[in-house]
Design an enzyme around this catalytic site. Sequence first.
Site, short mmCIF file in Angstrom:
data_model
loop_
_atom_site.label_atom_id
_atom_site.label_comp_id
_atom_site.label_asym_id
_atom_site.label_seq_id
_atom_site.Cartn_x
_atom_site.Cartn_y
_atom_site.Cartn_z
N ASP A 1 -8.62 -3.75 -6.60
CA ASP A 1 -8.15 -3.39 -5.06
C ASP A 1 -8.97 -1.92 -4.87
O ASP A 1 -8.97 -1.13 -5.77
CB ASP A 1 -6.64 -2.81 -5.23
CG ASP A 1 -6.16 -2.69 -3.99
OD1 ASP A 1 -6.75 -1.93 -3.26
OD2 ASP A 1 -5.14 -3.43 -3.74
N HIS B 1 -7.49 -5.70 -0.87
CA HIS B 1 -6.22 -4.83 -1.00
C HIS B 1 -5.03 -5.62 -0.86
O HIS B 1 -4.66 -6.18 0.38
CB HIS B 1 -6.27 -3.72 -0.01
CG HIS B 1 -5.30 -2.52 0.11
ND1 HIS B 1 -4.70 -2.06 -1.01
CD2 HIS B 1 -4.79 -1.96 1.34
CE1 HIS B 1 -4.14 -1.04 -0.90
NE2 HIS B 1 -3.92 -1.21 0.84
N SER C 1 0.88 -1.10 -0.11
CA SER C 1 0.01 -0.01 -0.15
C SER C 1 0.72 1.39 0.01
O SER C 1 1.74 1.30 -0.84
CB SER C 1 -1.00 -0.20 1.07
OG SER C 1 -1.94 0.89 0.93
#
Length: 529
Positions: free
Chosen positions: A470, A498, A238
């Site tokens: 995502d 994610h 991320s």
Amino acid sequence: MHTRRTHRRTRTGTGAALLAVAALLVPGCSSGDSPSTASAAAEEAAALAPLPRSTPAALTPYYGQEPAWRDCGVPGFQCATLKVPLDYAEPAAGDVRLALTRKKATGPGKRLGSLLVNPGGPGGSAIGYVQAYAGIGYPAGVRARYDMVAVDPRGVARSEPVECLDGAGMDAYTRTDITPDDAKETGALVASYKKFAEGCGADAPKLLRHVSTVEAARDMDIVRAALGDEKLNYVGASYGTFLGATYAGLFPDRAGRLVLDGAMDPSLSARRLNLEQTEGFDTAFTAFAEDCVRQDDCPLGGRGTTPGQAGKNLKAFFAKLDARPIPTGDADGRRLTESLATIGVIAAMYDEGAWQQLREALTAAMKENDGAGLLLLSDSYYERDAHGGYSNLMFANAAVNCLDLPPAFDSPGEVRKALPAFEEASPVFGEGLAWASLNCAYWPVRATGEARRIEAKGAAPIVVVGTTRDPATPYRWAEALAGQLSSARLLTYEGDGHTAYGRGSACVDSAINTYLLDGIPPKDGKRCS
């Protein structure tokens, strides 16, 4: 909004504080820009320039440190601290103390050095992540040959954390209406953002100017040297992909085996990042809705209900909460507001494993007037504990994002002009996410960063991982970052949720493990499902 890795745990971001990533990561482009216009602007944007290979004399003492490892109460792990300069432009101006942890390679096999991990955020605790998950849950072969290492970035968790509000203040902040209907409600939202920002400024007036991603990446190079590694081996998820890519851009010759999972696009303005993240959450909601209506307990509609109608049903429920919050049974008397419910739903979008929990929470709230389930999801997102205390995740999230990029919006008027674009991107979440993007407008420190491409010319192969549905880091961001990095290998996971590594795809895990252990990256464009 913040982005961070979640392993079968519902954590995410999109609300007043949660939009910090999408809402604060970008300057420049208007929300009405077309993707083609944004792409053209990105190609014209300056690239992040590498730093000189030689270490400046003023930084030599920092690079010469040796960690004094000690037991830290977590079985198998050691802890230490290192000093880094508060201001790299003036190293004599003071230090920041960084907290580190490691779990030494277990063997068998030749040790490959250290593997740093970062779960994202910004603001997620890397130490908490490696001690609770990566250091014990990464593949045995990886843990056998790497020392698993984490450092909390400056301003985060154990590394001189930024603090902005107490528990009661955060409770008030998280329930502030982020879909204001009139001037009074708009004023209340602005006042909430200002109070949050003022609290951060009062707590850490000096540090707040020096918590940028570039500075955190430079800190990682000092950590690398202290660990005795010639090159940095790293897995970032991320926001951790932005941190890792920044490191590669600054120190391409010291970039070892880098894996960037759930990639961000560093070339985008804050407004464009927020808008595209809003689209990502809409894509995720569509997948959830399609699954939900096939279940007997879906409160958003039965079989044959379209995702669009399911979204309208959810939006109508949010409107009811806006007018009349419902009870939750919370010990502190909190009721479920529209803003808390929205965050609860968004939190569950990060992981398809949370969809059943979300269905049950929505059913209880919509049919039984019981908001406890959605409040629990929202609390997990904000990292609020049972005693009403909050981690510093949201404080650090805003501090980093507001420094990294100029604000997405400068005034409520700008938000109102952009609402049509955000609501088109997501009829369910667009309005709230647009207003959440306003928080950096009132930040006490001016942004020092800007949107830039990262090329990292000369770096070893860098594996960039993107998941097609995502919610927090849209797949197009992985494609964009892979297109910028000169040595990138794009690995695609066709699925939901994610990030992809360690989330159930043997294909993805095998490709990444092979790179980490054997140095053989996947073929560029490899796809897994």
